[in-house]
Design an enzyme around this catalytic site. Structure first.
Site, PDB file in Angstrom:
ATOM      1  N   LYS A  60      54.746 -14.625  -8.432  1.00 52.88           N
ATOM      2  CA  LYS A  60      55.636 -14.771  -9.595  1.00 52.88           C
ATOM      3  C   LYS A  60      55.326 -13.633 -10.562  1.00 52.88           C
ATOM      4  CE  LYS A  60      58.824 -17.471 -11.442  1.00 52.88           C
ATOM      5  NZ  LYS A  60      59.892 -18.270 -10.823  1.00 52.88           N
ATOM      6  N   ASP A  68      64.689 -15.326 -12.577  1.00 53.66           N
ATOM      7  CA  ASP A  68      64.215 -16.601 -13.145  1.00 53.66           C
ATOM      8  C   ASP A  68      64.792 -16.632 -14.557  1.00 53.66           C
ATOM      9  OD1 ASP A  68      62.260 -18.980 -12.694  1.00 53.66           O
ATOM     10  OD2 ASP A  68      61.637 -18.240 -14.638  1.00 53.66           O
TER      11      ASP A  68
HETATM   12  P1  NDP Z   1      68.527 -19.380 -17.332  1.00 53.74           P
HETATM   13  O1  NDP Z   1      67.880 -18.341 -18.169  1.00 53.74           O
HETATM   14  O2  NDP Z   1      69.801 -19.074 -16.632  1.00 53.74           O
HETATM   15  O3  NDP Z   1      68.790 -20.715 -18.201  1.00 53.74           O
HETATM   16  C1  NDP Z   1      67.745 -21.364 -18.841  1.00 53.74           C
HETATM   17  C2  NDP Z   1      68.336 -22.491 -19.665  1.00 53.74           C
HETATM   18  O4  NDP Z   1      67.285 -23.255 -20.225  1.00 53.74           O
HETATM   19  C3  NDP Z   1      69.174 -21.992 -20.843  1.00 53.74           C
HETATM   20  O5  NDP Z   1      70.174 -22.930 -21.123  1.00 53.74           O
HETATM   21  C4  NDP Z   1      68.133 -21.951 -21.955  1.00 53.74           C
HETATM   22  O6  NDP Z   1      68.700 -22.034 -23.260  1.00 53.74           O
HETATM   23  C5  NDP Z   1      67.324 -23.172 -21.663  1.00 53.74           C
HETATM   24  N1  NDP Z   1      65.948 -23.011 -22.166  1.00 53.74           N
HETATM   25  C6  NDP Z   1      65.094 -21.994 -21.897  1.00 53.74           C
HETATM   26  N2  NDP Z   1      63.948 -22.160 -22.561  1.00 53.74           N
HETATM   27  C7  NDP Z   1      64.097 -23.314 -23.256  1.00 53.74           C
HETATM   28  C8  NDP Z   1      63.250 -24.041 -24.120  1.00 53.74           C
HETATM   29  N3  NDP Z   1      62.027 -23.607 -24.430  1.00 53.74           N
HETATM   30  N4  NDP Z   1      63.735 -25.195 -24.652  1.00 53.74           N
HETATM   31  C9  NDP Z   1      64.979 -25.640 -24.344  1.00 53.74           C
HETATM   32  N5  NDP Z   1      65.813 -24.987 -23.522  1.00 53.74           N
HETATM   33  C10 NDP Z   1      65.375 -23.856 -22.981  1.00 53.74           C
HETATM   34  O7  NDP Z   1      67.406 -19.851 -16.297  1.00 53.74           O
HETATM   35  P2  NDP Z   1      67.560 -20.611 -14.919  1.00 53.74           P
HETATM   36  O8  NDP Z   1      68.673 -21.580 -14.989  1.00 53.74           O
HETATM   37  O9  NDP Z   1      67.547 -19.596 -13.829  1.00 53.74           O
HETATM   38  O10 NDP Z   1      66.174 -21.379 -14.819  1.00 53.74           O
HETATM   39  C11 NDP Z   1      65.978 -22.668 -15.392  1.00 53.74           C
HETATM   40  C12 NDP Z   1      64.725 -23.290 -14.780  1.00 53.74           C
HETATM   41  O11 NDP Z   1      64.882 -23.379 -13.358  1.00 53.74           O
HETATM   42  C13 NDP Z   1      63.435 -22.523 -15.007  1.00 53.74           C
HETATM   43  O12 NDP Z   1      62.356 -23.456 -15.095  1.00 53.74           O
HETATM   44  C14 NDP Z   1      63.285 -21.728 -13.722  1.00 53.74           C
HETATM   45  O13 NDP Z   1      61.930 -21.381 -13.468  1.00 53.74           O
HETATM   46  C15 NDP Z   1      63.786 -22.739 -12.720  1.00 53.74           C
HETATM   47  N6  NDP Z   1      64.219 -22.187 -11.455  1.00 53.74           N
HETATM   48  C16 NDP Z   1      65.245 -21.271 -11.399  1.00 53.74           C
HETATM   49  C17 NDP Z   1      65.657 -20.776 -10.179  1.00 53.74           C
HETATM   50  C18 NDP Z   1      66.838 -19.883 -10.052  1.00 53.74           C
HETATM   51  O14 NDP Z   1      67.249 -19.601  -8.923  1.00 53.74           O
HETATM   52  N7  NDP Z   1      67.448 -19.436 -11.133  1.00 53.74           N
HETATM   53  C19 NDP Z   1      64.956 -21.143  -8.923  1.00 53.74           C
HETATM   54  C20 NDP Z   1      63.965 -22.179  -9.096  1.00 53.74           C
HETATM   55  C21 NDP Z   1      63.595 -22.633 -10.322  1.00 53.74           C
HETATM   56  P3  NDP Z   1      68.868 -20.689 -24.137  1.00 53.74           P
HETATM   57  O15 NDP Z   1      70.070 -19.991 -23.566  1.00 53.74           O
HETATM   58  O16 NDP Z   1      69.050 -21.187 -25.517  1.00 53.74           O
HETATM   59  O17 NDP Z   1      67.592 -19.905 -23.950  1.00 53.74           O
END
Ligand code: NDP
Length: 444
Positions: free
Chosen positions: A126, A166
């Site tokens: 990672k 991510d």
């Molecule tokens: P994105 O950046 O596309 O979206 C993240 C979302 O979570 C946004 O809506 C963001 O809001 C919100 N968010 C981030 N930090 C916080 C916080 N501290 N409190 C509340 N909301 C928060 O990321 P992903 O959708 O790609 O990833 C989301 C999760 O899934 C992560 O844990 C990632 O590690 C996991 N994941 C992702 C994969 C992928 O293929 N994308 C694969 C496996 C796991 P805002 O826009 O306001 O920041």
């Protein structure tokens, strides 16, 4: 033989001070694998556990770049190459101001087990940076990504380490980093996944984590005589994982009523209108509060208390430690009976224990969100073969992989006397494959 799990945990805390998320992830896994170590003492005697808890390599580097005002900015980049016993390191890059070594290590550690569960030959790693893409211009993001890759490219390669996206790293960032890698190394190769369609990307990769989460949760529900049909679903986040989990859950007849971002959440009792969320998040890069402009009957609530909304199924898809014990209690009191973890480690260990004590079905992240990395591995296969599969081909492979991951978790949970505990099942099934490979390859 009784295995002293606490000894391993104490050692991890001593060797990695101040890395709370890493300690949390290790503690949860060690508790589950204790019966495995009792059954297979050779893994204890050959130091597999100590080696499993220590990354093979940790890289930290300076990322200097120039902002639009001509001012020099300096960020800190990371790549933790945790374990390559079953394949090249594989795992995403996170760009978020909260990033530090402890977060990257927890994610890398979880990734080893997740990648093992996919049944595909990929090790765990990672990376990321404490850079915040929010509010930056495209030109700033490009200069930053080019600087980040200028250093990272020394340590990665299609048979060594293949990063992906991510939080904060989507198609735009992957594009800028891929371009810089190609320019420096002078080769067009599958060194990153999540690439665009037409230059090595796989169809269905964008959808894969969200779809995969719903496929896994569907299997978990089915095994317990339930389904998504007509169920109230609350999703946290409105990013990549949340959007495609919402789409697939809706396609199974679920009523998704909540999505959120880091400022607040939307409740739409008539069902979330995904095209509006996609326009705000994928096109405008705006805030979820804008949703009510298009749908005035929906409600915007500032703050992060999404888990107080009554639901049957919770899909946390935002970030780590999103559901603590208090939120878990609220969910259970409101009748929630299933949780599918879309984000990495979205529930604290206390929340997971509470859910399990109340009979809530928990699909743990390392299994339930493995669809993203599994499809990344399918992208690597297509790149190696110089072929492109159709959307349907990739999606059906993804569905089959998620179904087999659920079966592996279910089988392991039964074999080790914890039926229905898919959290332990995932840890055990993931660990056993890696431990066998490490044992066979000697002390390295
Ligand atoms: P994105 O950046 O596309 O979206 C993240 C979302 O979570 C946004 O809506 C963001 O809001 C919100 N968010 C981030 N930090 C916080 C916080 N501290 N409190 C509340 N909301 C928060 O990321 P992903 O959708 O790609 O990833 C989301 C999760 O899934 C992560 O844990 C990632 O590690 C996991 N994941 C992702 C994969 C992928 O293929 N994308 C694969 C496996 C796991 P805002 O826009 O306001 O920041």
């Amino acid at each position: 033989m009784s295995v002293n799990i606490q000894k391993y945990l104490d050692e991890v805390k001593k060797r990695n001070p101040g890395e709370a998320e890493f300690h949390q992830a290790v503690e949860e896994v060690l508790e589950s694998i204790a019966p495995v170590l009792e059954k297979y003492p050779q893994y204890v005697e050959s130091g597999i556990v100590e080696r499993f808890l220590e990354p093979e390599r940790q890289i930290m580097f300076r990322v200097p770049w120039v902002d639009d005002n001509g001012k020099v900015q300096v960020n800190r980049g990371f790549r933790v190459q945790f374990n390559s016993a079953i394949g090249p390191y594989k795992g995403g890059l996170r760009f978020h101001p909260s990033v530090y070594l402890g977060i990257i290590k927890f994610l890398g550690f979880e990734q080893i087990l997740k990648n093992s569960l996919t049944t595909l030959p990929i090790g765990g790693g990672k990376g990321g940076c404490d850079f915040d893409p929010k509010g930056k211009s495209d030109a700033e993001v490009m200069r930053f990504c080019q600087s980040f890759m200028t250093e990272l490219c020394k340590y990665i390669g299609p048979n060594t380490d293949v990063p992906a996206g991510d939080i904060g790293v989507g198609g735009r960032e992957i594009g800028f980093m891929y371009g810089q890698y190609r320019r420096i190394q002078n080769e067009f190769t599958g060194v990153l996944t999540g690439k665009g369609i037409g230059w090595g990307g796989s169809l269905a990769r964008t959808q894969a984590t969200g779809y995969g989460l719903v496929y896994y949760t569907r299997e978990m529900l089915k095994a317990n005589g339930k389904s998504f049909k007509d169920q109230r679903v609350v999703i946290s986040g409105s990013g990549n994982v949340a959007i495609y989990a919402c789409e697939k859950a809706q396609s199974y007849g679920a009523n998704v009523i909540v999505v959120s971002d880091s400022n607040g959440y939307i409740i739409d009792e008539d069902g979330i209108k995904l095209e509006t969320v996609q326009r705000i998040k994928e096109v405008e890069r705006g805030r979820i509060s804008d949703y009510v402009k298009d749908h005035p009957t929906a409600k915007y609530v500032p703050g992060l208390d999404v888990w107080s909304v009554k639901c049957d199924i919770a899909l946390p898809c935002a970030t780590q430690n999103d559901i603590n014990e208090d939120s878990a209690k609220k969910l259970v009191a409101n009748g929630c009976y299933a949780v599918g973890e879309g984000a990495n480690m979205p529930c604290t260990n206390e929340a997971v224990k509470y859910f399990l004590s109340k009979g809530v079905h928990v699909g743990p992240a390392k299994a339930a969100n493995a669809g993203g990395v599994a499809t990344s591995a399918l992208e690597m296969s297509q790149n190696s073969m110089r072929l492109e599969w159709t959307f349907e081909e990739v999606d059906s492979k993804l569905d089959a992989i998620m179904t087999s991951i659920f079966e592996a978790c279910d089988t392991a949970s039964k074999e080790f006397g914890m039926p229905g505990n898919y959290v332990a099942g995932a840890n055990i099934a993931g660990f056993l494959k890696v431990a066998k490979a490490m044992y066979a390859q000697g002390v390295i």
